[in-house]
Enzyme design. Structure first.
Site, short mmCIF file in Angstrom:
data_model
loop_
_atom_site.label_atom_id
_atom_site.label_comp_id
_atom_site.label_asym_id
_atom_site.label_seq_id
_atom_site.Cartn_x
_atom_site.Cartn_y
_atom_site.Cartn_z
N GLU A 11 -5.07 1.80 2.80
CA GLU A 11 -5.08 0.58 3.54
C GLU A 11 -5.18 0.92 4.88
O GLU A 11 -5.90 0.14 5.55
CB GLU A 11 -3.82 -0.17 3.09
CG GLU A 11 -3.83 -1.56 3.55
CD GLU A 11 -3.25 -1.67 5.02
OE1 GLU A 11 -3.28 -2.77 5.77
OE2 GLU A 11 -2.66 -0.78 5.55
N GLU A 12 -4.55 2.06 5.38
CA GLU A 12 -4.53 2.17 6.85
C GLU A 12 -5.69 2.58 7.67
O GLU A 12 -6.15 2.58 8.72
CB GLU A 12 -3.42 3.42 7.00
CG GLU A 12 -2.08 2.90 6.94
CD GLU A 12 -1.53 1.87 7.87
OE1 GLU A 12 -2.17 1.52 8.67
OE2 GLU A 12 -0.22 1.59 7.45
N ASP A 27 0.04 4.30 1.17
CA ASP A 27 -0.56 5.42 2.16
C ASP A 27 0.29 4.82 3.64
O ASP A 27 0.66 3.98 3.50
CB ASP A 27 -1.87 5.32 2.74
CG ASP A 27 -2.53 4.03 3.01
OD1 ASP A 27 -2.03 3.13 2.17
OD2 ASP A 27 -3.48 4.08 3.77
N HIS A 84 3.68 2.22 12.81
CA HIS A 84 2.85 3.37 13.63
C HIS A 84 3.47 3.92 14.87
O HIS A 84 2.88 4.77 15.53
CB HIS A 84 1.28 2.80 13.86
CG HIS A 84 0.58 2.34 12.94
ND1 HIS A 84 -0.44 2.15 12.76
CD2 HIS A 84 0.95 1.97 11.52
CE1 HIS A 84 -1.03 1.62 11.83
NE2 HIS A 84 -0.22 1.52 10.98
N HIS A 119 0.91 -1.09 -0.11
CA HIS A 119 -0.21 0.05 0.10
C HIS A 119 1.05 1.31 -0.01
O HIS A 119 1.80 1.46 0.46
CB HIS A 119 -0.99 0.14 1.15
CG HIS A 119 -0.51 -0.24 2.63
ND1 HIS A 119 0.13 1.04 3.08
CD2 HIS A 119 -0.36 -1.02 3.47
CE1 HIS A 119 0.35 0.66 4.29
NE2 HIS A 119 0.32 -0.73 4.58
N GLU A 138 3.60 -7.12 3.54
CA GLU A 138 3.46 -6.58 5.13
C GLU A 138 4.33 -6.96 5.90
O GLU A 138 5.20 -7.91 5.51
CB GLU A 138 2.11 -6.88 5.71
CG GLU A 138 0.84 -6.16 5.07
CD GLU A 138 0.69 -4.83 5.48
OE1 GLU A 138 1.43 -4.21 6.20
OE2 GLU A 138 -0.50 -4.26 4.90
N ASP A 169 5.95 -0.10 7.62
CA ASP A 169 4.45 -0.05 7.40
C ASP A 169 4.15 0.74 6.24
O ASP A 169 3.86 1.79 6.72
CB ASP A 169 3.41 -0.24 8.28
CG ASP A 169 2.29 -0.51 8.39
OD1 ASP A 169 2.18 -1.04 7.16
OD2 ASP A 169 1.40 -0.18 9.15
#
Length: 399
Positions: free
Chosen positions: A155-156, A91, A372, A89, A181, A122
């Site tokens: 995705e997030e 984002d 994150h 992804h 991932e 991530d």
């Protein structure tokens, strides 16, 4: 003659400084793009620019717009009936408190063998590794078959891009999907994951002065009734998945009222449920909807429910041929065996699984547990080696 595993190790160790720098540059450029739940079109622009020089080799680049400044990308290389899907992804989540970072989160910084930046784990390192692997195959004229890269938006916050690509048929007909991932430094492959249901309950009452509560309808009281009854209701979903464990439920946000001396006319509660394959989302929807309907039969109750981008749990089989092949290639390159496990968080796989065809999905990429977080990083050596893994896996997939 060297054994196959020794040949791989030799090839990896002989990577030139130029090749390694190219890999770092691509990852650094991706991190520099502040695609925080938006502006993924800039990521799509950059990825497109990397593949444009190879269009004469039959490379196909398709942009799929989800919303203004939000473009997913589908890049196809190679030919054949069998199709390998690769995905990452575009984002990232917000960087949060900049003071908590030791460096600029949107400027890749290497220190002590680690590359720091928002998305380093991530999952821009995984996305970059897939891109580099595909470009290397094009440059060496060694594309083993038809490979599709799916670079997705949102995705997030809800797998928007994956859902759109699946609905519009871009994923139909693939033979296997590997999503890059983070997999604990390429040591764990996810083959199943929990789903997500975010629900929002709104209670409408009637405002009144707190000295005359009989003239109003207390929206908070009615919402508390829901909160008290939904807990034992969710507890009834007590089956245990052998890999993912139980369905979980958390009441995470509560807001209501206008001021301390007024009967609250409106209140809202939000909850998060992580589902397992044993309980399809529709079963949970029905239970929640029925509870709301039951409460609304009481005098003065006006509750409503809505759901925010629910995701189904992703079923899987640790002994599927796809996972076994991933393990085989991994064993040839890494000293420690690959662990196949389930993941509590949802991914784009929850949407891709709805595509037409019979295929397995796996999640494996560079990265670690710093997703994150402040000072998110990826181990540079792990990132470099993941590129070689993806190339070798693609070759094995088409053999």
């Amino acid at each position: 003659m060297l054994s196959f595993s020794h040949e791989l190790k030799y090839i990896f160790e002989e990577l030139t400084g130029v090749e390694k720098q190219k890999q770092i540059d691509i990852l650094s450029n991706l991190i520099a793009i502040q695609s925080v739940n938006n502006h993924e079109d800039q990521v799509a622009d950059y990825i497109s620019s990397l593949f444009e020089p190879y269009k004469s080799q039959g490379v196909k680049i398709e942009r799929v717009t989800y919303a203004p400044h939000r473009d997913s990308l589908v890049v196809t290389i190679g030919k054949g009936e069998k199709v390998l899907g690769l995905s990452g992804h575009e984002d990232v989540v917000d960087a949060g408190d900049r003071q908590a970072w030791n460096s600029d989160p949107f400027k890749a910084t290497i220190k002590d063998g680690k590359l720091y930046g928002r998305g380093a784990t991530d999952m821009k390192s995984g996305l970059a590794a897939l891109i580099v692997a595909m470009i290397d195959m094009l440059e060496s004229d060694s594309v083993p078959g038809k490979i599709k890269l799916f670079a997705t938006v949102g995705e997030e916050t809800g797998e928007y891009g994956a859902a759109q690509l699946t609905k519009e048929g871009y994923v139909d007909g693939i033979s296997g999907m590997l999503i890059a991932e983070p997999g604990n430094e390429m040591s764990e492959v996810g083959f199943t994951s929990k789903g997500v249901i975010d629900y929002i309950i709104t209670s409408i009452g009637k405002g009144a002065h707190s000295s005359q509560p009989e003239k109003g309808i207390n929206a908070i009281d009615h919402l508390i009734d829901f909160a008290n009854e939904v807990k034992p209701l969710m507890a009834q979903f007590n089956k245990v998945d052998p890999v993912l464990g139980k369905l979980t439920h958390v009441q995470s946000l509560f807001n209501g009222g206008e001021q301390i001396n007024s009967v609250p006319a409106k209140a809202v509660i939000k909850g998060n449920i992580r589902t397992i394959p044993e309980y399809p989302n529709k079963v949970v929807f029905d239970a929640l909807n029925n509870l709301v309907g039951k409460l609304n039969q009481k005098e003065g109750y006006e509750l409503s429910i809505r759901y925010s981008f629910p995701e189904e749990a992703m079923p899987g089989d640790a002994n599927s041929p796809f996972i076994k092949l991933i393990k085989k290639v991994h064993d040839q390159m890494y000293d420690e065996p690959l662990v196949a496990n389930g993941q509590s968080g949802a991914s784009d796989g929850s949407e891709f699984l709805h595509a037409k065809g019979d295929f397995s999905i796996a999640l494996l990429g560079p990265g670690n547990g710093t997703a994150h977080q402040s000072n998110e990083y990826v181990d540079v050596a792990v990132y470099h080696k993941s590129v070689e893994f993806y190339k070798q896996f693609a070759s094995a997939f088409f053999e």
